[in-house]
Design a protein around this motif. Structure first.
Motif, mmCIF file in Angstrom:
data_model
loop_
_atom_site.group_PDB
_atom_site.id
_atom_site.type_symbol
_atom_site.label_atom_id
_atom_site.label_comp_id
_atom_site.label_asym_id
_atom_site.label_seq_id
_atom_site.Cartn_x
_atom_site.Cartn_y
_atom_site.Cartn_z
ATOM 1 N N ARG A 180 1.024 -1.236 -0.052
ATOM 2 C CA ARG A 180 0.017 0.095 0.011
ATOM 3 C C ARG A 180 0.877 1.267 0.015
ATOM 4 O O ARG A 180 2.125 1.135 0.166
ATOM 5 N N GLU A 181 0.270 2.285 -0.311
ATOM 6 C CA GLU A 181 1.066 3.578 -0.363
ATOM 7 C C GLU A 181 0.933 4.471 0.891
ATOM 8 O O GLU A 181 -0.133 4.865 1.344
ATOM 9 N N VAL A 182 2.115 4.871 1.469
ATOM 10 C CA VAL A 182 2.195 5.650 2.437
ATOM 11 C C VAL A 182 1.837 7.010 1.957
ATOM 12 O O VAL A 182 2.577 7.960 1.311
ATOM 13 N N VAL A 183 0.922 7.782 2.784
ATOM 14 C CA VAL A 183 0.363 9.213 2.166
ATOM 15 C C VAL A 183 0.926 9.719 3.359
ATOM 16 O O VAL A 183 0.043 9.945 4.462
ATOM 17 N N GLU A 184 1.957 10.816 3.235
ATOM 18 C CA GLU A 184 2.390 11.466 4.516
ATOM 19 C C GLU A 184 1.812 12.854 4.557
ATOM 20 O O GLU A 184 1.830 13.604 3.589
ATOM 21 N N PHE A 185 1.394 13.311 5.802
ATOM 22 C CA PHE A 185 0.887 14.829 5.793
ATOM 23 C C PHE A 185 1.727 15.440 7.040
ATOM 24 O O PHE A 185 1.425 14.911 8.382
ATOM 25 N N PRO A 186 2.888 15.891 6.634
ATOM 26 C CA PRO A 186 3.803 16.506 7.917
ATOM 27 C C PRO A 186 3.015 17.533 8.940
ATOM 28 O O PRO A 186 2.292 18.407 8.054
ATOM 29 N N MET A 187 3.020 17.330 10.065
ATOM 30 C CA MET A 187 2.196 18.287 10.979
ATOM 31 C C MET A 187 3.112 19.098 11.109
ATOM 32 O O MET A 187 4.371 19.466 11.418
ATOM 33 N N ASP B 200 -6.899 18.450 3.206
ATOM 34 C CA ASP B 200 -8.073 18.214 2.485
ATOM 35 C C ASP B 200 -7.804 18.285 0.691
ATOM 36 O O ASP B 200 -7.934 17.236 0.085
ATOM 37 N N ALA B 201 -7.004 19.264 0.482
ATOM 38 C CA ALA B 201 -6.752 19.688 -0.642
ATOM 39 C C ALA B 201 -5.603 18.838 -1.368
ATOM 40 O O ALA B 201 -5.554 18.598 -2.842
#
Ligand SMILES: Cc1ncc(COP(=O)(O)O)c(C=O)c1O
Length: 390
Positions: A133-140, A155-156
């Motif tokens: 699976r793909e890791v979708v990273e959102f850095p905080m 969201d975008a």
């Protein structure tokens, strides 16, 4: 319980001390192990006695009748977290990395995206990638020195391929205890993007004074149909080697899907973990945890006071966990250089920040769940290793 007692763990097959030279080049006879997240303390007596009972009995057959185990979980969640758990919601996995893998396997397929708010506990990404699976990273983002969420901004960036979000609550590393508002925001985000929300709450008992953990299911009761909760005794009571964790699923439809995968994988619990966990979730265990948390808070103060005195070095204010998250970016040094000083000069093995994903590159994670004298020694060594900055 004497948390000050130095217990020599070397030569016991413990990963923390017996693998530190192999992994960090820091020999155990002169080094300080401050990496992997287990503690250098014995569990409470109630756990030791339960194990002794097994040893005295001396027959180690298959485990059966998990009713006392589930009753103990129910009691713990109700008295410590205000959450009522029904016995049939509980699945027992071989720990929560296994639980995470089972969730990924149950509700996503190869190529799907799994969202992580990074930096975050490294095994999530390891499991997701290994499963194709793909890791979708959102850095905080960091605001006022601590991590926050940027849900509207993220969201975008969603592509529509994401199927799951794994939240770490409280957060490792960084030690945030998410507020009710933040948790509701995450739940809304999961709803907006039609994601299964896996809430890993393994650190929920290790909340430092002044903060209160809220189970996701209480913060956002309206997302039960997409929510998977994960808890364990292992982090709280330092029994991680027993490899037992709880995947708790209030929704009947999700339960059927997960239960079917458990059967397909042939997963059933080991008796040592079940017996230890049942003994741990007791009034005696609870009193021990209260003393532990007070001790950890003392360690945190010593550690923070020490490292924050080094110019350019900043320890994130921990709200939970015993994992000091230290930012070296203010030193102007490359990660190779500050890591070299910590490992080669201070002789300390600490987790490399980059392994926790995007945003962790300038950090090291220091495990402070060890006798205070070791924290004092670690601080002295760190200050010496960066003495030229004073
Ligand atoms: C957030 C989180 N989940 C899971 C784990 C490990 O779980 P287990 O030992 O039950 O596989 C850790 C260990 O540090 C952790 O920090």
């Amino acid at each position: 319980m004497n948390f000050d007692e130095i217990i020599d763990r070397r030569g016991t097959h413990c990963v923390k001390w017996d693998m530190m030279e192999t992994l960090y080049g820091v020999p155990a006879d002169e080094g300080i192990a401050m990496w992997v997240a287990d503690m250098d303390f014995r569990p409470p007596d109630c756990v030791q006695q339960a194990l002794r009972g097994m040893l005295d009995h001396g027959v180690y057959g298959y485990f059966g009748d998990d009713r006392p185990y589930k009753a103990a979980i129910r009691w713990w969640m109700e008295t410590r977290h205000g959450w009522t758990v029904e016995p049939d919601w509980i699945f027992t996995t071989h720990g929560l990395v296994n639980g995470t893998a089972m969730c990924v396997d149950t509700w996503t397929k190869p190529g799907d995206g799994v969202v992580l708010f990074t930096p975050v506990y490294h095994a999530f990404a390891r499991v997701i990638r290994a499963a194709g699976r793909e890791v979708v990273e959102f850095p905080m983002p960091v605001e006022d020195g601590r991590y926050v969420l940027d849900l509207e901004g993220w969201d975008a960036r969603m592509t529509g391929r994401e199927r799951m979000l794994i939240l770490c609550s409280p957060h490792n590393p960084g030690g945030r205890v998410w507020t009710a508002e933040e948790l509701r925001g995450v739940a809304e985000f999961a709803k907006r993007h039609d994601l299964i929300l896996v809430s890993d709450e393994i650190h929920h008992d290790l909340v430092l004074p002044g903060h209160r953990h809220i189970p996701m299911t209480l913060a956002a009761p309206d997302i039960t149909d997409r929510l998977v909760m994960m808890t364990a005794t292992t982090k709280t009571f330092n029994i991680a080697g027993s490899h037992v964790g709880n995947v708790i699923i209030p929704d009947a439809g999700l339960r059927t899907a997960f239960g079917t995968r458990m059967l397909a994988m042939g997963i059933s619990p080991n008796s040592f973990g079940m017996v230890m966990a049942t003994a741990a979730y007791s009034p005696e265990g609870a009193a021990w945890v209260d003393r532990l948390v007070a001790y950890l808070e003392g360690n945190r103060r010593v550690f923070d006071d020490g490292v924050n005195g080094i110019p350019g070095v900043r320890s994130m204010p921990l709200e939970a966990t015993y994992l000091g998250w230290v930012d070296f970016s203010g030193t102007g040094m490359a990660p190779e250089e500050f890591t070299r000083r910590v490992e080669r000069e201070a002789r300390i093995a600490a987790n490399h920040g980059a392994s926790f994903g995007t945003g962790g590159e300038n950090f090291l994670r220091f495990n402070i769940a060890t006798p205070r004298s070791r924290i004092e020694e670690a601080v002295t060594r760190l200050r010496a290793a960066f003495a030229d900055l004073q």
